[in-house]
Design an enzyme around this catalytic site. Structure first.
Site, PDB file in Angstrom:
ATOM      1  N   GLU A 194     -24.821  -3.664  -5.477  1.00  0.00           N
ATOM      2  CA  GLU A 194     -23.561  -3.932  -6.174  1.00  0.00           C
ATOM      3  C   GLU A 194     -23.495  -5.362  -6.696  1.00  0.00           C
ATOM      4  OE1 GLU A 194     -19.425  -5.244  -4.291  1.00  0.00           O
ATOM      5  OE2 GLU A 194     -20.025  -3.217  -3.746  1.00  0.00           O
ATOM      6  N   ARG A 231       0.826  -1.219   0.000  1.00  0.00           N
ATOM      7  CA  ARG A 231       0.000   0.000   0.000  1.00  0.00           C
ATOM      8  C   ARG A 231       0.858   1.266   0.000  1.00  0.00           C
ATOM      9  NH1 ARG A 231      -4.048  -0.188   4.763  1.00  0.00           N
ATOM     10  NH2 ARG A 231      -2.282  -1.196   5.803  1.00  0.00           N
ATOM     11  N   GLU A 232       1.963   1.215  -0.741  1.00  0.00           N
ATOM     12  CA  GLU A 232       2.841   2.379  -0.797  1.00  0.00           C
ATOM     13  C   GLU A 232       2.123   3.608  -1.350  1.00  0.00           C
ATOM     14  OE1 GLU A 232       5.529  -1.259  -1.597  1.00  0.00           O
ATOM     15  OE2 GLU A 232       3.488  -0.603  -2.065  1.00  0.00           O
ATOM     16  N   SER A 288     -19.707   3.578  12.368  1.00  0.00           N
ATOM     17  CA  SER A 288     -18.324   3.710  12.828  1.00  0.00           C
ATOM     18  C   SER A 288     -17.980   5.160  13.144  1.00  0.00           C
ATOM     19  CB  SER A 288     -17.360   3.167  11.773  1.00  0.00           C
ATOM     20  OG  SER A 288     -17.483   3.878  10.559  1.00  0.00           O
ATOM     21  N   ILE A 291     -24.234   6.242  11.003  1.00  0.00           N
ATOM     22  CA  ILE A 291     -24.340   4.953  10.331  1.00  0.00           C
ATOM     23  C   ILE A 291     -23.667   3.833  11.118  1.00  0.00           C
ATOM     24  CG2 ILE A 291     -23.831   3.714   8.187  1.00  0.00           C
ATOM     25  CD1 ILE A 291     -26.009   5.905   8.047  1.00  0.00           C
ATOM     26  N   HIS A 312     -16.976  10.968   2.577  1.00  0.00           N
ATOM     27  CA  HIS A 312     -15.755  10.637   1.843  1.00  0.00           C
ATOM     28  C   HIS A 312     -14.908  11.867   1.545  1.00  0.00           C
ATOM     29  CE1 HIS A 312     -18.601   7.325   1.067  1.00  0.00           C
ATOM     30  NE2 HIS A 312     -17.528   6.592   1.222  1.00  0.00           N
TER      31      HIS A 312
END
Length: 780
Positions: free
Chosen positions: A631, A15-16, A459, A457, A720
């Site tokens: 989805e 995940r660089e 978290s 929602i 987001h």
């Protein structure tokens, strides 16, 4: 016979890219450092593919945030709110379009939605009557030069014009297709510049895997005729994936392109008619006719996607080779390419990084790097020039067959008790005791909530300390008791914050959860968890899907101790937070040896037991998130009914064993509900929350048209983006929602969970949300 990939994971083996981009956002890295990190990832990606036996590597599949956003910038599709005459078309503009941050003031970012039926999200280009395309190929040309300088054979990758337009949004209410002529001019200019350096160009047209109206389908041939005029000597590869091309196949194979890619994992039935079309075309046009072969049916090559680009199970090489051999027999080896089914973006990077996996399970797997080697193996098995008989091919094939045989015979896959439990399910278990209109009175009496209750929602921010505690537990630096104490304190903090803000229904904040699916995968039998199996969800957000390899069972309660602790700290109701069976399946790498409905039912029974335990512990509001329900819908309508029946049945099986007074919530992400609203209603959740802020509440129209009977919580701010929306902005959205649905059936909530946000912006945004809800509630 050539081997290629349609794309490769862009996040880096560790995940660089996430670290480099986020450091740049925080000001901890310079632009040069970010560009250097991106360059290193690209070089590593190309090297891994070539070492695995890939002949042609993709260029343009890499993106710092999103490839559709990159395409919009290449085409000059920049909405007015992001424009600045003095600002260059660079990465700062790109990030501003994605996040709304930067510049002299925050602005609303581009809308984000799911990439077809995957868990990847793309940014939606915005168009209007004033849109003027201004193509600039320079960024893509720089990447091509980078690959050429490093000694690779590149293939430029772009979304095709038809798909780009399909994915875009006319913000002024006009038709997208009126802009097609101007868009084709822009594409022609781009392709001319690209073809001068890279004559092989891949144009992705996955909308060919959809049920297209005739007026859309009919635009393909003239559109591609114009592109061919622009680049008469380029080698154009048209790629479709994620579903069968089906009735669009005659159109795809009539386009003036040189190669057509078919996803034979999702659409194996496409091969026979494709070969029939191409062989009949060849019979009509003799090879010595003097007519040009390139771009005509008689000369089209097929790229066969025979390695699953969306799952992690090792390929059955013998099965994958069969369609390749059939194509070679019909067309000859020079007109057959071998590839994964789609971009490998949807797979983790390298299985070799997984040193802690159960070796028995590990031998059944292949990540992106290994899938490239599988492409090479299948191509070699079908090679007519000696590779099929080479010792290394025989050895690789023997290893493949041995691993598949071991998996089929493994006792860890099947649990007889799970089959017995599934056999006890009755139709009555999938229905609440009374309809919503009857049970809502019991819920209101029990919960005593105001009109337009405010909630979140699930978290709350995963702070540095929370992540550090999880890491210390994993590495043995703290005990389970110390970890539990830290999580309980984090839960107490979340409860205090919510009470101070004035929220009406609280959540425990999920500090103990690294991921909403992985958390449950860690506690259910039939799953295993990788250490580094990350895939990109959007931007720098990565997820680590668990591997669902066998029958699913719940050994014991998974969430009860955390939720009951939170409830003990407040007089307000605290929601039990669960991930639904369909989402767990869709967001895991799911076994491919049983039908998906079997997996849904096993998961539903496990969640049903958890719901029962939460209710027995005194929890009166239980949320079962199903953000992936839409989805998972197959792209082709013919497959919709079977999927939706199984998905709705699984949710109802999970949620229906409760009393009338227990309120069941669900949450869904970035969805177009128009084609599934009947099934959303059939879930019979008492409250559904959904992401609606980026679409300015347009999503709610379908709920009004359908006369949706239950309660709805439309998201009033986009989590987001780090931008803190104003009270007025949220009030406007809530009032817009109240014009669609009655106020007594509305909730106020963010779009999604707040895990990725920081506390200061979370406090500010939620304070504005509560204030906006209060204004609307008191103002009527």
């Amino acid at each position: 016979m050539r081997t290629h990939t349609l794309g490769f994971p862009r996040i880096g083996g560790n995940r660089e890219l996430k670290k480099a981009v986020e450091d740049y956002w925080k000001g901890a890295a310079t632009r040069q450092q970010l560009e250097d990190a991106a360059r290193a990832i690209r070089l590593r990606n190309w090297t891994l593919q070539r070492e695995a036996g890939i002949d042609v590597v993709p260029v343009g599949d890499f993106a710092l945030y999103d490839h559709i956003l990159d395409a919009a910038l290449l085409l000059g599709v920049i909405p007015p709110r992001f424009r600045n005459d003095d600002a260059p078309r660079d990465i700062d503009l790109m990030f501003r379009m994605a996040r709304g941050q930067g510049g002299d003031r925050p602005v609303a970012p581009l809308e984000m939605t799911k990439w077809f039926d995957t868990n990847y999200h793309y940014l939606v280009p915005e168009l209007d009557a004033a849109t003027t395309f201004a193509p600039d190929a320079a960024p893509l040309l720089a990447l091509i030069d980078e690959a050429l300088a490093a000694g690779f054979t590149p293939k430029a990758v772009l979304p095709g014009p038809m798909t780009f337009l399909w994915l875009s949004k006319r913000v002024d209410g006009g038709t997208r297709w009126s802009l097609l002529p101007a868009l084709l001019d822009a594409y022609g200019a781009l392709l001319r510049d690209v073809a001068a350096r890279c004559p092989l160009i891949q144009l992705d047209e996955p909308i060919l895997s959809l049920d297209l109206a005739d007026d859309i389908r009919s635009r393909f041939v003239p559109a591609y005729a114009r592109l061919r005029v622009a680049v008469p000597d380029a080698t154009l590869l048209l790629a479709s994936y994620f579903a069968p091309v089906g009735d669009n196949l005659p159109v795809a194979l009539s386009l003036p392109v040189d190669v057509v890619h078919l996803d034979l994992v999702r659409g194996p039935e496409d091969l026979t008619p494709a070969l029939d079309i191409l062989t009949r075309a060849a019979a009509r046009q003799p090879a010595d006719s003097g007519l040009p072969q390139s771009g005509s049916q008689s000369g089209i090559a097929l790229s066969l996607g025979v390695i699953n680009g969306r799952n992690v199970w090792r390929v059955d090489a013998d099965k994958a080779a069969a369609p390749v051999r059939a194509a070679v027999a019909a067309l000859g080896p020079d007109r057959v390419w071998v590839a994964p089914s789609c971009s490998l973006l949807h797979c983790p990077v390298d299985l070799d990084a997984e040193t802690g996996l159960d070796p028995e399970v590990a031998q059944w797997l292949a990540f992106a790097r290994q899938k490239c080697a599988e492409v090479r193996l299948v191509a070699d098995m079908c090679d007519l020039n000696g590779r099929a008989d080479a010792p290394e091919t025989a050895a690789a094939l023997a290893r493949n067959r041995a691993a598949l045989a071991a998996r089929a015979a493994s006792p860890v896959i099947h649990d007889p008790a799970v089959a017995v439990r599934a056999g006890t399910v009755t139709p009555e278990m999938g229905w609440r005791a009374t309809p919503y209109t009857a049970r809502i009175a019991a819920q209101r009496a029990a919960l005593r909530l105001p009109v337009l209750p405010a909630t979140t929602i699930g978290s709350f921010p995963q702070t540095v300390d929370i992540r550090a505690q999880r890491r210390k537990l994993r590495t043995g630096q703290i005990t389970e008791a110390q970890y539990d104490a830290a999580m309980r304190e984090a839960i107490a903090t979340a409860i205090r914050e919510q009470e101070a803000l004035g929220l009406d229904v609280l959540v425990h904040g999920e500090p103990e959860r690294n991921d909403m699916v992985e958390y449950f995968g860690e506690q259910l039998r039939g799953f295993c968890i990788t250490a580094n199996g990350w895939v990109q969800s959007y931007g720098t957000r990565c997820v680590k899907p668990p591997l669902l390899y066998g029958d699913v069972a719940r050994p014991g309660p998974m969430t009860v101790r955390w939720i009951t602790h939170a409830q003990s700290l407040t007089q307000k109701p605290v929601k039990g937070m669960l991930t639904g069976p369909v989402t767990i399946a869709c967001w895991s790498f799911v076994r491919d040896d049983v039908p998906r409905p079997v997996v849904f039912r096993q998961l539903a029974l496990a969640i049903r037991d958890e719901v029962a335990d939460l209710e027995a512990a005194g929890i009166g509001v239980i949320q079962i998130d199903e953000p992936a329900l839409r989805e998972g819908l197959p792209l082709r309508r013919a497959a919709h009914a079977a999927y939706l029946d199984a998905a709705v049945g699984a949710f109802r099986l999970a949620s229906s064993g409760v009393r009338d007074a227990t309120q069941i919530h669900t949450h869904m992400c970035y969805c177009d509900f128009h084609d599934i609203i009947d099934h959303v209603a059939a879930l019979d959740a008492d409250v559904i929350s959904l992401e609606a802020s980026r679409s300015r509440m347009e999503l709610l129209d379908v709920f009004a048209t359908h006369a949706y009977p239950n309660e709805v919580g439309p998201g009033v701010y986009d989590i987001h983006s780090p931008r803190v929306p104003s009270i007025d902005e949220m009030e406007t959205l809530l009032r817009a929602a109240s014009r669609v649905l009655p106020l007594d059936r509305l909730w106020a909530n963010p779009d999604c969970g707040l895990k990725t946000r920081d506390w200061p912006e979370t406090r500010a945004s939620l304070a504005h949300l509560v204030a906006a809800a209060t204004r609307v509630r008191e103002g009527g």
